[in-house]
Write a protein that holds these residues in place. Structure first.
Motif, PDB file in Angstrom:
ATOM      1  N   ASP A   1      32.339 -22.860 -99.394  1.00  0.00           N
ATOM      2  CA  ASP A   1      33.413 -23.845 -99.215  1.00  0.00           C
ATOM      3  C   ASP A   1      33.246 -24.926-100.277  1.00  0.00           C
ATOM      4  O   ASP A   1      32.438 -25.832-100.127  1.00  0.00           O
ATOM      5  N   SER A   2      34.010 -24.806-101.352  1.00  0.00           N
ATOM      6  CA  SER A   2      33.847 -25.716-102.497  1.00  0.00           C
ATOM      7  C   SER A   2      34.143 -27.171-102.152  1.00  0.00           C
ATOM      8  O   SER A   2      33.683 -28.081-102.844  1.00  0.00           O
ATOM      9  N   ALA A   3      34.875 -27.417-101.080  1.00  0.00           N
ATOM     10  CA  ALA A   3      35.222 -28.782-100.690  1.00  0.00           C
ATOM     11  C   ALA A   3      34.231 -29.379 -99.684  1.00  0.00           C
ATOM     12  O   ALA A   3      34.374 -30.532 -99.289  1.00  0.00           O
ATOM     13  N   ALA A   4      33.221 -28.622 -99.299  1.00  0.00           N
ATOM     14  CA  ALA A   4      32.255 -29.087 -98.297  1.00  0.00           C
ATOM     15  C   ALA A   4      31.411 -30.227 -98.844  1.00  0.00           C
ATOM     16  O   ALA A   4      31.133 -30.293-100.043  1.00  0.00           O
ATOM     17  N   THR A   5      31.020 -31.128 -97.951  1.00  0.00           N
ATOM     18  CA  THR A   5      30.056 -32.163 -98.303  1.00  0.00           C
ATOM     19  C   THR A   5      28.778 -31.889 -97.523  1.00  0.00           C
ATOM     20  O   THR A   5      28.819 -31.483 -96.363  1.00  0.00           O
TER      21      THR A   5
END
Length: 64
Positions: free
Chosen positions: A27-31
């Motif tokens: 998930d490239s948008a995960a923090t």
């Protein structure tokens, strides 16, 4: 969704970076935030918990 996972093998910032890269590959948008003292990793993601756990385990850091 926010996941809080206990990752006993996390020991340093390089470990945290490896975990973050594994999560962001799914998930490239995960923090990802890691607390090295408590060994708690907090992840904000839209992916299912099972996928995140699998990604972390695949780089050698299974979560409890």
């Amino acid at each position: 969704m926010t996941l809080q996972l206990q990752v006993p093998k996390i020991a340093c910032s390089a470990c945290a970076n490896t975990i973050a890269q594994a999560v962001q590959a799914v998930d490239s948008a995960a923090t990802v935030e890691a607390d090295l003292k408590t060994k708690l990793v907090t992840i904000k993601t839209v992916k299912p918990e099972s996928e995140i756990r699998k990604a972390i385990a695949s780089v050698g850091y299974p979560a409890n």
